[in-house]
Design an enzyme around this catalytic site. Structure first.
Site, PDB file in Angstrom:
ATOM      1  N   LYS A   1      36.762  42.062  25.582  1.00 60.70           N
ATOM      2  CA  LYS A   1      38.135  41.846  25.467  1.00 60.70           C
ATOM      3  C   LYS A   1      38.321  40.470  25.219  1.00 60.70           C
ATOM      4  O   LYS A   1      39.768  39.915  24.734  1.00 60.70           O
ATOM      5  CB  LYS A   1      38.881  42.263  27.150  1.00 60.70           C
ATOM      6  CG  LYS A   1      38.338  40.854  28.205  1.00 60.70           C
ATOM      7  CD  LYS A   1      38.763  41.563  29.775  1.00 60.70           C
ATOM      8  CE  LYS A   1      38.475  40.655  31.191  1.00 60.70           C
ATOM      9  NZ  LYS A   1      39.036  40.965  32.165  1.00 60.70           N
TER      10      LYS A   1
ATOM     11  N   ARG B   1      42.424  42.959  43.959  1.00 59.61           N
ATOM     12  CA  ARG B   1      43.305  43.215  42.970  1.00 59.61           C
ATOM     13  C   ARG B   1      42.505  44.754  42.831  1.00 59.61           C
ATOM     14  O   ARG B   1      42.372  45.629  43.755  1.00 59.61           O
ATOM     15  CB  ARG B   1      42.052  42.921  41.477  1.00 59.61           C
ATOM     16  CG  ARG B   1      43.189  42.691  40.526  1.00 59.61           C
ATOM     17  CD  ARG B   1      42.016  42.033  39.161  1.00 59.61           C
ATOM     18  NE  ARG B   1      41.033  42.641  38.448  1.00 59.61           N
ATOM     19  CZ  ARG B   1      40.177  42.317  37.441  1.00 59.61           C
ATOM     20  NH1 ARG B   1      41.167  41.518  36.747  1.00 59.61           N
ATOM     21  NH2 ARG B   1      39.453  42.883  36.914  1.00 59.61           N
TER      22      ARG B   1
END
Length: 357
Positions: free
Chosen positions: A34, A129
């Site tokens: 990413k 998260r």
């Protein structure tokens, strides 16, 4: 002019170092791409390393990977948005999930596309998260394990990325116990526990990884050679796979203290005057890069005598000291980078990207 380089030899050095460690411990691993923001030249260098699996958090990037390497196993490493389910099935072989309703949609779309989609169930271990609460795992698994065209291949977790909660041996043992619980309850095998990221890697060095943790996904340590526990370089690795080069567009000897009434600059910063600097001068260089491209806190000058003063949107000012510098207009000054700085540069259309040997 400013450009970012990826040094092939250093990337391969770091890859082989990590690959040898994981093979020694009989652990599978994937590279997280990413950071590369879909840059095809950089992605090709990662693919050419010989890795069998890559992870990304953007469908756009996974599509590029499939274009370059159709046989590469691609993993979408965040819970899919419902509006992206069709593309997730098309471009991701595996996806991380924490919502049963989304997995049902993935099942339906996988049937339409004639595919079997593999799923990793993410479990919350404290960083708050993504991830289901552990006490809900049995109920969650019961809802999805018989869905058509869905294969549950792993459970996983994420730590440190939001609130900074650090991994520990106890947390990873907890993750291993969740896998054992599901397998005993449903008489189903789960192939992997993907409990490892770059921040977990130091625990492997210290022999503090439970035997059940058999999969890692590594990004930051591959590109920066850093021990995220100690926040220092790993001696056997290269810290500069990625490096920024910037060109000097002005060098002038100027006062160290601004002249006039001080107020906040456009970024909202207020310059704090060091009284010891009154009456002093130094050589200042202006570089062709600014906060539009990267925040100064993520830059590490290769020349230790250079001090970063500040930046505006398009220009970075550095202090070269009070002696006549060895630089001239047109020379390049290079910087090593922190992760978030490299991410900004790779996401900028204004910064040229080059592969070097």
């Amino acid at each position: 002019m400013a450009y970012l380089t990826l040094k092939k030899s250093h990337l391969r050095h770091n890859y082989e170092y990590l690959d040898n460690i994981f093979k020694k411990h009989d652990i599978d691993w994937a590279i997280v791409t990413k950071l590369l923001c879909g840059n095809e030249d950089f992605l090709k260098e990662v693919i050419n390393l010989g890795i069998k699996e890559v992870c990304d958090s953007r469908i756009f990037n996974l599509a590029k990977i499939k274009k370059v390497a159709p046989d590469m196993q691609t993993v979408y490493i965040k819970p899919p948005a419902m509006g992206e389910v069709e593309d997730v099935i098309r471009y991701a072989d595996v996806s991380f999930n924490s919502e049963s309703a989304t997995i049902k949609l993935l099942s339906e779309e996988a049937q339409r596309q004639g595919k079997v989609h593999r799923v990793t169930i993410m479990i919350e271990l404290g960083d708050l998260r993504e991830g289901i609460m552990g006490e809900n795992l049995i109920e969650f698994y019961e809802k999805i394990f018989e869905l058509p065209n869905i294969e549950i291949v792993a459970i996983g977790s994420n730590l440190n990325c939001l609130h900074g909660v650090m991994p520990s041996e106890d947390k990873l043992i907890q993750l291993s116990l969740y896998k054992q619980l599901v397998e005993a309850k449903f008489n189903k095998k789960i192939q992997w526990i993907t409990g490892g990221t770059s921040v977990v890697l130091p625990l492997l060095f210290r022999q503090q990884i439970p035997s059940g943790i058999n999969h890692f996904r590594i990004g930051e340590t591959l590109y920066f050679g850093v021990d995220l526990f100690e926040e220092k370089p790993i001696k056997a690795m290269k810290p500069d796979v990625l490096r920024l080069f910037t060109q000097i567009i002005e060098i002038t000897k100027k006062p160290k203290v601004p002249i006039g009434q001080l107020a906040a600059n456009p970024s909202g910063d207020v310059f704090e005057v060091n009284e010891e600097d009154y009456g002093k001068e130094s050589y200042r260089a202006i570089l062709d890069i600014g906060t539009l491209d990267i925040s100064v806190e993520y830059l590490i000058p290769d020349d230790e005598d250079i001090n970063i003063v500040n930046a505006s949107s398009d220009m970075l000012v550095v202090d070269l000291g009070d002696k006549s510098p060895n630089y001239k207009v047109g020379d390049e000054i290079s910087f090593q980078l922190k992760y978030m700085g490299a991410l900004s540069l790779l996401n900028s259309d204004y910064i040229e990207k080059r592969v070097i040997e």
